[in-house]
Design a protein around this motif. Sequence first.
Motif, PDB file in Angstrom:
ATOM      1  N   UNK A 121       0.826  -1.224   0.000  1.00 37.11           N
ATOM      2  CA  UNK A 121       0.000   0.000   0.000  1.00 37.11           C
ATOM      3  C   UNK A 121       0.851   1.260   0.000  1.00 37.11           C
ATOM      4  N   UNK A 122       1.932   1.271   0.785  1.00 32.95           N
ATOM      5  CA  UNK A 122       2.796   2.454   0.820  1.00 32.95           C
ATOM      6  C   UNK A 122       3.522   2.662  -0.509  1.00 32.95           C
ATOM      7  N   UNK A 123       3.966   1.564  -1.114  1.00 34.95           N
ATOM      8  CA  UNK A 123       4.627   1.661  -2.412  1.00 34.95           C
ATOM      9  C   UNK A 123       3.673   2.210  -3.473  1.00 34.95           C
ATOM     10  N   UNK A 138       0.978   4.043  -3.028  1.00 33.89           N
ATOM     11  CA  UNK A 138       0.664   5.447  -2.734  1.00 33.89           C
ATOM     12  C   UNK A 138       1.797   6.363  -3.187  1.00 33.89           C
ATOM     13  N   UNK A 139       3.039   5.958  -2.950  1.00 35.11           N
ATOM     14  CA  UNK A 139       4.182   6.785  -3.345  1.00 35.11           C
ATOM     15  C   UNK A 139       4.282   6.896  -4.866  1.00 35.11           C
ATOM     16  N   UNK A 140       4.113   5.780  -5.571  1.00 38.62           N
ATOM     17  CA  UNK A 140       4.152   5.799  -7.037  1.00 38.62           C
ATOM     18  C   UNK A 140       3.021   6.666  -7.578  1.00 38.62           C
ATOM     19  N   UNK A 141       1.834   6.522  -7.035  1.00 34.96           N
ATOM     20  CA  UNK A 141       0.676   7.302  -7.493  1.00 34.96           C
ATOM     21  C   UNK A 141       0.882   8.794  -7.250  1.00 34.96           C
ATOM     22  N   UNK A 142       1.453   9.144  -6.103  1.00 32.36           N
ATOM     23  CA  UNK A 142       1.615  10.548  -5.728  1.00 32.36           C
ATOM     24  C   UNK A 142       2.802  11.219  -6.413  1.00 32.36           C
ATOM     25  N   UNK A 143       3.945  10.529  -6.456  1.00 30.78           N
ATOM     26  CA  UNK A 143       5.173  11.187  -6.927  1.00 30.78           C
ATOM     27  C   UNK A 143       5.851  10.522  -8.112  1.00 30.78           C
ATOM     28  N   UNK A 144       5.408   9.360  -8.507  1.00 29.48           N
ATOM     29  CA  UNK A 144       6.038   8.693  -9.644  1.00 29.48           C
ATOM     30  C   UNK A 144       6.907   7.533  -9.199  1.00 29.48           C
ATOM     31  N   UNK A 145       7.768   7.058 -10.112  1.00 30.49           N
ATOM     32  CA  UNK A 145       8.549   5.842  -9.868  1.00 30.49           C
ATOM     33  C   UNK A 145       9.337   5.867  -8.564  1.00 30.49           C
ATOM     34  N   UNK A 146       9.533   4.675  -8.009  1.00 29.41           N
ATOM     35  CA  UNK A 146      10.346   4.510  -6.805  1.00 29.41           C
ATOM     36  C   UNK A 146      11.501   3.568  -7.120  1.00 29.41           C
ATOM     37  N   UNK A 147      12.584   3.701  -6.390  1.00 26.93           N
ATOM     38  CA  UNK A 147      13.705   2.773  -6.500  1.00 26.93           C
ATOM     39  C   UNK A 147      13.400   1.559  -5.643  1.00 26.93           C
ATOM     40  N   UNK A 148      13.730   0.387  -6.158  1.00 24.55           N
ATOM     41  CA  UNK A 148      13.423  -0.837  -5.423  1.00 24.55           C
ATOM     42  C   UNK A 148      14.566  -1.827  -5.573  1.00 24.55           C
ATOM     43  N   UNK A 149      15.045  -2.356  -4.459  1.00 23.80           N
ATOM     44  CA  UNK A 149      16.094  -3.359  -4.480  1.00 23.80           C
ATOM     45  C   UNK A 149      15.538  -4.718  -4.866  1.00 23.80           C
TER      46      UNK A 149
END
Length: 175
Positions: free
Chosen positions: A112-114, A116-127
Amino acid sequence: ARKGMGVDINLAIQYILNCGTEVAGSCHGGSATGAYQFVHDSGYVPYDTCLQYAACSAASQEGDCASADYTCKPMNVCRTCSTFSDMGGFCSPLDTFPNATIAEYGEVSGERHMMAEIFTRGPIACGVDAGPLDKYQNGILDAPNHMDIDHIISVVGWGTDPQTGTKYWIGRNSW
């Protein structure tokens, strides 16, 4: 975060390898959070039109890495070249150049947090464990026994397979 404005911006990862090794790491390893911290603290990261990715750092000896200079100096932040050197051309550093900044950074975990972050600000870095990616062709990659983190990808979205109901993340790799 650009809310659909124009094309993707590709950042000069080589700048981070040249200048951010103390915080972000080098070709021998590092962290996404360290890279974000370096860009935040330095105030910018140039676009890749300033400095093409060479996959080398000052500590690298592989391939052509040992034959070039990857230290942090103006020429290795952003440069322009007039023409080919055999035609009398030269390269020089730029004082002003296109760049991006980071206002804030942090870590998120959990579906859910991932999302929300993608929806709000765009791509995220993920290991991820990159081993299964070496043989990936298409479809949903399912590798539950590969838990070691040895690479970072951008997670740009998510979905659910309509036929199987399998949830998945949409990622893009930088190599």
